[in-house]
Design a protein around this motif. Sequence first.
Motif, PDB file in Angstrom:
ATOM      1  N   TYR A  99       1.146  -1.231  -0.068  1.00  0.00           N
ATOM      2  CA  TYR A  99      -0.181  -0.054   0.071  1.00  0.00           C
ATOM      3  C   TYR A  99       1.058   1.358  -0.223  1.00  0.00           C
ATOM      4  CZ  TYR A  99      -3.059   3.698   1.719  1.00  0.00           C
ATOM      5  OH  TYR A  99      -4.325   4.871   2.408  1.00  0.00           O
ATOM      6  N   SER A 134      -6.447  -0.251  -0.570  1.00  0.00           N
ATOM      7  CA  SER A 134      -8.016  -0.582  -0.117  1.00  0.00           C
ATOM      8  C   SER A 134      -9.610  -0.527  -1.083  1.00  0.00           C
ATOM      9  CB  SER A 134      -8.499   0.252   1.356  1.00  0.00           C
ATOM     10  OG  SER A 134      -9.334   1.464   1.138  1.00  0.00           O
ATOM     11  N   SER A 171     -13.342   3.384  -1.020  1.00  0.00           N
ATOM     12  CA  SER A 171     -13.890   5.094  -0.623  1.00  0.00           C
ATOM     13  C   SER A 171     -15.833   4.857  -1.232  1.00  0.00           C
ATOM     14  CB  SER A 171     -13.011   5.767  -1.466  1.00  0.00           C
ATOM     15  OG  SER A 171     -13.197   5.584  -3.133  1.00  0.00           O
ATOM     16  N   PHE A 178     -17.644   3.766   1.892  1.00  0.00           N
ATOM     17  CA  PHE A 178     -17.122   3.866   2.872  1.00  0.00           C
ATOM     18  C   PHE A 178     -18.413   5.995   2.578  1.00  0.00           C
ATOM     19  CE2 PHE A 178     -13.741   3.593   4.468  1.00  0.00           C
ATOM     20  CZ  PHE A 178     -13.811   2.614   5.293  1.00  0.00           C
ATOM     21  N   PHE A 203      -2.647   3.384   5.878  1.00  0.00           N
ATOM     22  CA  PHE A 203      -3.523   3.138   5.933  1.00  0.00           C
ATOM     23  C   PHE A 203      -4.550   3.944   7.521  1.00  0.00           C
ATOM     24  CE2 PHE A 203      -7.193   0.220   6.258  1.00  0.00           C
ATOM     25  CZ  PHE A 203      -8.334   0.926   5.219  1.00  0.00           C
ATOM     26  N   ARG A 219     -10.011  11.198   6.700  1.00  0.00           N
ATOM     27  CA  ARG A 219     -11.690  10.812   6.629  1.00  0.00           C
ATOM     28  C   ARG A 219     -12.500  11.502   7.438  1.00  0.00           C
ATOM     29  NH1 ARG A 219     -14.446   8.529   3.205  1.00  0.00           N
ATOM     30  NH2 ARG A 219     -17.151   8.479   3.496  1.00  0.00           N
ATOM     31  N   ILE A 232     -10.193   6.905  -9.563  1.00  0.00           N
ATOM     32  CA  ILE A 232      -8.713   7.548 -10.162  1.00  0.00           C
ATOM     33  C   ILE A 232      -8.111   7.765  -8.538  1.00  0.00           C
ATOM     34  CG2 ILE A 232      -8.495   9.937 -10.090  1.00  0.00           C
ATOM     35  CD1 ILE A 232      -6.782   8.457 -12.810  1.00  0.00           C
ATOM     36  N   PHE A 268      -5.581   8.959  -5.543  1.00  0.00           N
ATOM     37  CA  PHE A 268      -5.637  10.235  -4.494  1.00  0.00           C
ATOM     38  C   PHE A 268      -4.136  11.143  -5.146  1.00  0.00           C
ATOM     39  CE2 PHE A 268      -2.691  13.885  -2.058  1.00  0.00           C
ATOM     40  CZ  PHE A 268      -3.925  14.111  -1.479  1.00  0.00           C
ATOM     41  N   ALA A 282      -5.298  15.094  -7.003  1.00  0.00           N
ATOM     42  CA  ALA A 282      -4.351  16.253  -6.987  1.00  0.00           C
ATOM     43  C   ALA A 282      -3.804  16.995  -8.307  1.00  0.00           C
ATOM     44  CB  ALA A 282      -3.977  16.043  -5.791  1.00  0.00           C
ATOM     45  N   PHE A 294     -16.869  10.961  -9.308  1.00  0.00           N
ATOM     46  CA  PHE A 294     -16.259  10.495  -8.681  1.00  0.00           C
ATOM     47  C   PHE A 294     -17.671   9.498  -7.895  1.00  0.00           C
ATOM     48  CE2 PHE A 294     -12.632  13.566  -7.317  1.00  0.00           C
ATOM     49  CZ  PHE A 294     -12.270  12.982  -8.507  1.00  0.00           C
ATOM     50  N   TYR A 334     -18.526   9.835  -4.610  1.00  0.00           N
ATOM     51  CA  TYR A 334     -17.989  11.165  -3.971  1.00  0.00           C
ATOM     52  C   TYR A 334     -18.599  11.857  -2.650  1.00  0.00           C
ATOM     53  CZ  TYR A 334     -20.429  16.139  -3.402  1.00  0.00           C
ATOM     54  OH  TYR A 334     -20.503  17.493  -3.257  1.00  0.00           O
ATOM     55  N   HIS A 381     -14.224  16.009  -0.036  1.00  0.00           N
ATOM     56  CA  HIS A 381     -14.264  16.641  -2.120  1.00  0.00           C
ATOM     57  C   HIS A 381     -13.626  17.490  -1.835  1.00  0.00           C
ATOM     58  CE1 HIS A 381     -14.779  16.725  -6.345  1.00  0.00           C
ATOM     59  NE2 HIS A 381     -15.441  17.132  -6.032  1.00  0.00           N
TER      60      HIS A 381
HETATM   61  C1  LIG Z   1      -9.030  16.715  -5.277  1.00  0.00           C
HETATM   62  C2  LIG Z   1      -9.774  15.664  -4.805  1.00  0.00           C
HETATM   63  C3  LIG Z   1     -11.404  14.912  -4.285  1.00  0.00           C
HETATM   64  C4  LIG Z   1     -11.265  13.309  -3.854  1.00  0.00           C
HETATM   65  N1  LIG Z   1     -13.146  13.759  -3.443  1.00  0.00           N
HETATM   66  C5  LIG Z   1     -12.571  12.731  -2.471  1.00  0.00           C
HETATM   67  C6  LIG Z   1     -14.127  12.011  -2.352  1.00  0.00           C
HETATM   68  O1  LIG Z   1     -15.007  13.026  -3.584  1.00  0.00           O
HETATM   69  N2  LIG Z   1     -14.100  10.557  -1.896  1.00  0.00           N
HETATM   70  C7  LIG Z   1     -12.998   9.753  -1.029  1.00  0.00           C
HETATM   71  O2  LIG Z   1     -13.988   9.220  -0.624  1.00  0.00           O
HETATM   72  N3  LIG Z   1     -12.133  10.579  -1.058  1.00  0.00           N
HETATM   73  C8  LIG Z   1     -11.531  12.185  -2.027  1.00  0.00           C
HETATM   74  N4  LIG Z   1     -10.571  12.185  -2.525  1.00  0.00           N
HETATM   75  C9  LIG Z   1      -9.616  11.249  -1.392  1.00  0.00           C
HETATM   76  C10 LIG Z   1      -9.052  10.390  -2.272  1.00  0.00           C
HETATM   77  O3  LIG Z   1      -8.756  10.567  -3.241  1.00  0.00           O
HETATM   78  C11 LIG Z   1      -9.812   9.245  -1.852  1.00  0.00           C
HETATM   79  O4  LIG Z   1     -10.255   8.791  -0.767  1.00  0.00           O
HETATM   80  C12 LIG Z   1      -8.888   7.707  -1.982  1.00  0.00           C
HETATM   81  O5  LIG Z   1      -8.342   8.075  -3.646  1.00  0.00           O
HETATM   82  C13 LIG Z   1      -9.800   6.850  -1.657  1.00  0.00           C
HETATM   83  O6  LIG Z   1      -8.946   5.621  -2.521  1.00  0.00           O
HETATM   84  P1  LIG Z   1      -9.175   4.054  -1.405  1.00  0.00           P
HETATM   85  O7  LIG Z   1     -10.019   4.059  -0.915  1.00  0.00           O
HETATM   86  O8  LIG Z   1      -8.398   3.315  -1.841  1.00  0.00           O
HETATM   87  O9  LIG Z   1      -7.815   4.807  -0.580  1.00  0.00           O
HETATM   88  P2  LIG Z   1      -6.972   4.202   0.895  1.00  0.00           P
HETATM   89  O10 LIG Z   1      -5.824   5.043   0.187  1.00  0.00           O
HETATM   90  O11 LIG Z   1      -6.890   2.527   0.594  1.00  0.00           O
HETATM   91  O12 LIG Z   1      -7.391   5.608   1.509  1.00  0.00           O
HETATM   92  C14 LIG Z   1      -8.187   4.826   2.598  1.00  0.00           C
HETATM   93  C15 LIG Z   1      -9.838   5.190   3.498  1.00  0.00           C
HETATM   94  O13 LIG Z   1      -9.121   6.578   3.831  1.00  0.00           O
HETATM   95  C16 LIG Z   1      -9.673   8.061   3.625  1.00  0.00           C
HETATM   96  N5  LIG Z   1      -8.641   8.369   2.579  1.00  0.00           N
HETATM   97  C17 LIG Z   1      -8.035   8.114   1.373  1.00  0.00           C
HETATM   98  N6  LIG Z   1      -6.999   9.393   1.675  1.00  0.00           N
HETATM   99  C18 LIG Z   1      -7.616  10.414   1.708  1.00  0.00           C
HETATM  100  C19 LIG Z   1      -7.842  11.647   2.292  1.00  0.00           C
HETATM  101  N7  LIG Z   1      -6.381  12.720   1.256  1.00  0.00           N
HETATM  102  N8  LIG Z   1      -8.521  12.795   2.394  1.00  0.00           N
HETATM  103  C20 LIG Z   1      -9.503  12.514   3.106  1.00  0.00           C
HETATM  104  N9  LIG Z   1      -9.508  10.964   3.387  1.00  0.00           N
HETATM  105  C21 LIG Z   1      -9.022   9.806   2.185  1.00  0.00           C
HETATM  106  C22 LIG Z   1     -11.117   7.731   2.147  1.00  0.00           C
HETATM  107  O14 LIG Z   1     -11.868   7.588   3.114  1.00  0.00           O
HETATM  108  C23 LIG Z   1     -10.731   5.958   1.972  1.00  0.00           C
HETATM  109  O15 LIG Z   1     -11.352   5.305   1.278  1.00  0.00           O
HETATM  110  C24 LIG Z   1      -9.814  13.234  -3.075  1.00  0.00           C
HETATM  111  C25 LIG Z   1      -9.213  13.765  -2.926  1.00  0.00           C
HETATM  112  C26 LIG Z   1      -8.482  14.772  -3.773  1.00  0.00           C
HETATM  113  C27 LIG Z   1      -7.050  15.578  -3.974  1.00  0.00           C
END
Ligand SMILES: Cc1cc2nc3c(=O)[nH]c(=O)nc-3n(C[C@H](O)[C@H](O)[C@H](O)COP(=O)(O)OP(=O)(O)OC[C@H]3O[C@@H](n4cnc5c(N)ncnc54)[C@H](O)[C@@H]3O)c2cc1C
Length: 510
Positions: A209, A224, A227, A230, A271, A278, A339, A341, A345, A370, A373, A378
């Motif tokens: 990870y 993971s 998202s 969640f 993680f 979040r 896509i 993080f 960004a 997304f 979302y 966001h």
């Molecule tokens: C411009 C922008 C918009 C975004 N919009 C959203 C959105 O609408 N919904 C969303 O869930 N995430 C959003 N993110 C944060 C992040 O990109 C996603 O949570 C992540 O890519 C989801 O994939 P994952 O579950 O495999 O993440 P993992 O890396 O496996 O992380 C596990 C969980 O941690 C939380 N998390 C991870 N990174 C972040 C972060 N930077 N900020 C807050 N929580 C985080 C999420 O709930 C995620 O499901 C955004 C980021 C950016 C830069």
Amino acid sequence: MPVDVVWFKRDLRARDHVPLLSASLSGRPVICLYILETERLEQDDTDPIHIQWELDCAADLSRTLNDSGASLHYGLGDATEVLEAIHLEHGIERLLSHEETGNSWSYSRDISVSNFCKSKGIKWIEYPNNGVVRRLVNRDGWKRERDKRMRDSLSSPPIFKEGIPFDGTVPELEDIGFTPRELSYRPEPGERAAIDRLDSFLERDGKEYRWAISSPVLSIKHGSGLSPYFSSGSLSMRRAVQKTNLRIDWIRKNKSQVEGHGDWIKSLSSFRRRLAWRCHFIQKMEMKSDLDMVAQNPVIDRNMSREMNIEKFTRWKSGKTGWPFLDACMRQLSSTGWINFRMRAMMMSAASYNLWLPWRETGSYLARQFIDYEPGIHWSQIGMQSGTTGINTIRAYSMTKQGRDQDPGGGYIRKWVPELSMVPTKFIHEPWKMPLELQESISCVIGDSYPAPVVDEVESRKSGISRSYSARGGEEARLISKEVLKTHGSRRRPMKRKAESSTSTQQKLF
Ligand SMILES: Cc1cc2nc3c(=O)[nH]c(=O)nc-3n(C[C@H](O)[C@H](O)[C@H](O)COP(=O)(O)OP(=O)(O)OC[C@H]3O[C@@H](n4cnc5c(N)ncnc54)[C@H](O)[C@@H]3O)c2cc1C
């Protein structure tokens, strides 16, 4: 006998659902309710992919509730009207739900529902959701409260003595007059699928990870992928945190049995920090419910005076900017609804700094792409990545650097931008530098088969950064940034963080 109504919103699960448990213990008949609110469908940040995902998760919840003796009732329309109809037929004693941190629209809808309940003498009990704490004035004590909640015990799906049956099913999107948007990949919906994904991440895929999540390709396998679950509430944050803690403890105790235990610990700790992020980001929107409309620092936002340019906006949205790596990411997102993080960004930074487009329009577009979302994360991230909070370092990503770091061989670009499939690796990140003879020999003439860059990447980036720092100058902007930091800033390292002034922050190359 009057009924209790459990109102499911973006908390579509039966396990670890305190309002549901509470209703099951009341002794009153229970109506479990999901409302598809038509007004929501008209919001700038809503897309059929969100609704389809929710409906699929609701259908899964409906099956689980049936197994425990209850039914999921489905209503279409305005929330107060649906509740009123139920009240007329059955008489509602209590309305039970989780607190929702949504967008400006859901905030005003909650006010209407609250007024309706007061006028009818219905007791609306809202239970805390995740680690988000209501009615906080600033972040003092927030982390302690969040961590305490994460330690509370989980509940199983309750058994209902008297659930009121529902004569119908959760509809398909077409049934309510919407055209579904096909995605090339969709996760399996529902609570069981969410728990399975959490388990397979913690036990199989999560070791890599920490280093894999910056890549748009590797993050699909080693991130993971939780998202979407969640955002529909199919998985509770508490369950994710507790299972992660258990797994970390188990690895620590059984080092000799776990190959690469050091990598596992580092990855899962990282993680776990993101799970806390979040809650941290959603808390911002809880305390500033118009974050989707008004920048955290409106003076900086006003000073920036970003302008809509339809041509640039359209090229950015459709993945035709002429910057191959960004175009590949934009196309992956619109095709799959997800896509990682780093790339989110970068997309926002390209829109905000290189193209100088207004954040509300670009942010709404991304929200609609997304599948996961989540308004609180966001809009906080949109503010950070467009430099309008006044308290975060300006992060203007270089698309060519990101491309070279994340896709050195260009395979990802060739997959998503097939116009470039014949371009040699040497030029894949800057195809406009190919000699014309080469362009012709591989039938990829820049400006014809694939666009030339919409603007000069280096110059536009420099100009965007410099305009952003200038917008931070001035007493009024600085005072607001200080307030923002005081109210919303993380309390983890207060001595190291301070509101940035136009002169104190170094430009960084991301
Ligand atoms: C411009 C922008 C918009 C975004 N919009 C959203 C959105 O609408 N919904 C969303 O869930 N995430 C959003 N993110 C944060 C992040 O990109 C996603 O949570 C992540 O890519 C989801 O994939 P994952 O579950 O495999 O993440 P993992 O890396 O496996 O992380 C596990 C969980 O941690 C939380 N998390 C991870 N990174 C972040 C972060 N930077 N900020 C807050 N929580 C985080 C999420 O709930 C995620 O499901 C955004 C980021 C950016 C830069």
